[in-house]
Design a protein around this motif. Structure first.
Motif, PDB file in Angstrom:
ATOM      1  N   SER A  41       0.813  -1.213   0.000  1.00  0.00           N
ATOM      2  CA  SER A  41       0.000   0.000   0.000  1.00  0.00           C
ATOM      3  C   SER A  41       0.851   1.269   0.000  1.00  0.00           C
ATOM      4  O   SER A  41       0.337   2.369  -0.139  1.00  0.00           O
ATOM      5  CB  SER A  41      -0.932   0.011   1.212  1.00  0.00           C
ATOM      6  OG  SER A  41      -0.181   0.097   2.402  1.00  0.00           O
ATOM      7  N   ILE A  42       2.153   1.101   0.147  1.00  0.00           N
ATOM      8  CA  ILE A  42       3.061   2.248   0.237  1.00  0.00           C
ATOM      9  C   ILE A  42       3.695   2.482  -1.121  1.00  0.00           C
ATOM     10  O   ILE A  42       4.392   1.635  -1.653  1.00  0.00           O
ATOM     11  CB  ILE A  42       4.129   1.991   1.314  1.00  0.00           C
ATOM     12  CG1 ILE A  42       3.438   1.852   2.669  1.00  0.00           C
ATOM     13  CG2 ILE A  42       5.167   3.110   1.317  1.00  0.00           C
ATOM     14  CD1 ILE A  42       4.286   1.265   3.748  1.00  0.00           C
ATOM     15  N   ASN A  43       3.414   3.652  -1.670  1.00  0.00           N
ATOM     16  CA  ASN A  43       4.004   4.004  -2.954  1.00  0.00           C
ATOM     17  C   ASN A  43       4.028   5.523  -3.109  1.00  0.00           C
ATOM     18  O   ASN A  43       3.894   6.247  -2.123  1.00  0.00           O
ATOM     19  CB  ASN A  43       3.282   3.286  -4.115  1.00  0.00           C
ATOM     20  CG  ASN A  43       1.796   3.536  -4.111  1.00  0.00           C
ATOM     21  OD1 ASN A  43       1.362   4.674  -3.996  1.00  0.00           O
ATOM     22  ND2 ASN A  43       0.999   2.486  -4.221  1.00  0.00           N
ATOM     23  N   VAL A  44       4.151   5.998  -4.320  1.00  0.00           N
ATOM     24  CA  VAL A  44       4.393   7.426  -4.559  1.00  0.00           C
ATOM     25  C   VAL A  44       3.253   8.345  -4.117  1.00  0.00           C
ATOM     26  O   VAL A  44       3.438   9.558  -4.051  1.00  0.00           O
ATOM     27  CB  VAL A  44       4.754   7.688  -6.037  1.00  0.00           C
ATOM     28  CG1 VAL A  44       6.077   7.030  -6.375  1.00  0.00           C
ATOM     29  CG2 VAL A  44       3.656   7.217  -6.957  1.00  0.00           C
ATOM     30  N   TRP A  45       2.087   7.801  -3.790  1.00  0.00           N
ATOM     31  CA  TRP A  45       1.017   8.679  -3.309  1.00  0.00           C
ATOM     32  C   TRP A  45       1.451   9.407  -2.048  1.00  0.00           C
ATOM     33  O   TRP A  45       1.052  10.554  -1.826  1.00  0.00           O
ATOM     34  CB  TRP A  45      -0.283   7.902  -3.070  1.00  0.00           C
ATOM     35  CG  TRP A  45      -0.258   6.905  -1.954  1.00  0.00           C
ATOM     36  CD1 TRP A  45       0.047   5.582  -2.050  1.00  0.00           C
ATOM     37  CD2 TRP A  45      -0.548   7.141  -0.573  1.00  0.00           C
ATOM     38  NE1 TRP A  45      -0.037   4.972  -0.826  1.00  0.00           N
ATOM     39  CE2 TRP A  45      -0.401   5.919   0.109  1.00  0.00           C
ATOM     40  CE3 TRP A  45      -0.931   8.265   0.154  1.00  0.00           C
ATOM     41  CZ2 TRP A  45      -0.613   5.787   1.477  1.00  0.00           C
ATOM     42  CZ3 TRP A  45      -1.146   8.131   1.512  1.00  0.00           C
ATOM     43  CH2 TRP A  45      -0.994   6.904   2.156  1.00  0.00           C
ATOM     44  N   LEU A  46       2.302   8.783  -1.238  1.00  0.00           N
ATOM     45  CA  LEU A  46       2.792   9.444  -0.021  1.00  0.00           C
ATOM     46  C   LEU A  46       3.648  10.654  -0.362  1.00  0.00           C
ATOM     47  O   LEU A  46       3.516  11.719   0.246  1.00  0.00           O
ATOM     48  CB  LEU A  46       3.604   8.464   0.826  1.00  0.00           C
ATOM     49  CG  LEU A  46       2.819   7.575   1.759  1.00  0.00           C
ATOM     50  CD1 LEU A  46       3.697   6.489   2.342  1.00  0.00           C
ATOM     51  CD2 LEU A  46       2.178   8.393   2.863  1.00  0.00           C
ATOM     52  N   ILE A  47       4.523  10.497  -1.334  1.00  0.00           N
ATOM     53  CA  ILE A  47       5.362  11.626  -1.749  1.00  0.00           C
ATOM     54  C   ILE A  47       4.492  12.746  -2.301  1.00  0.00           C
ATOM     55  O   ILE A  47       4.694  13.912  -1.969  1.00  0.00           O
ATOM     56  CB  ILE A  47       6.405  11.165  -2.793  1.00  0.00           C
ATOM     57  CG1 ILE A  47       7.379  10.190  -2.147  1.00  0.00           C
ATOM     58  CG2 ILE A  47       7.142  12.367  -3.382  1.00  0.00           C
ATOM     59  CD1 ILE A  47       8.307   9.495  -3.101  1.00  0.00           C
ATOM     60  N   ALA A  48       3.520  12.392  -3.122  1.00  0.00           N
ATOM     61  CA  ALA A  48       2.622  13.405  -3.688  1.00  0.00           C
ATOM     62  C   ALA A  48       1.907  14.178  -2.586  1.00  0.00           C
ATOM     63  O   ALA A  48       1.745  15.398  -2.672  1.00  0.00           O
ATOM     64  CB  ALA A  48       1.612  12.740  -4.625  1.00  0.00           C
TER      65      ALA A  48
END
Length: 108
Positions: A41-48
């Motif tokens: 569930s951890i991917n680039v959405w966190l960076i965004a």
């Protein structure tokens, strides 16, 4: 249960719910807690979210806080299995949490 963690942007959608009470209720479910601890569930959405506006950044920070504070009681309390607090399940929980933090650390 674990397959929902692979649904693209599932957690981002949860953390972007406008109604704070609704979001909190959903975040308190065992389903979401199990997804939070799943490395898929951890991917680039966190960076965004972290480079977004202040209120969006705080929601990403809340994800990190939630992951950091999760315990075996949070993810296993709804299970009916007698083994939900066994040594094996505790080891599995520790591994999942470690893998989630590794996924954050190695995120592009």
């Amino acid at each position: 249960l674990t397959n929902i963690a692979s649904v693209p942007l599932f957690l981002k959608c949860v953390f972007l719910i406008n109604d704070a009470d609704e979001m909190t209720r959903l975040l308190n479910t065992s389903l979401v807690k199990n997804v939070v601890i799943d490395k898929r569930s951890i991917n680039v959405w966190l960076i965004a979210m972290l480079i977004g506006k202040r209120d969006i950044k705080m929601r990403a920070v809340n994800f990190f806080k939630m992951l950091s504070r999760l315990t075996i009681l949070d993810v296993a309390s709804s299970s009916q299995s007698r083994d939900r607090y066994s040594d094996h399940e505790i080891e599995r929980f520790v591994r999942l949490k470690r893998d989630a933090f590794t996924a954050i650390y190695t995120m592009p």
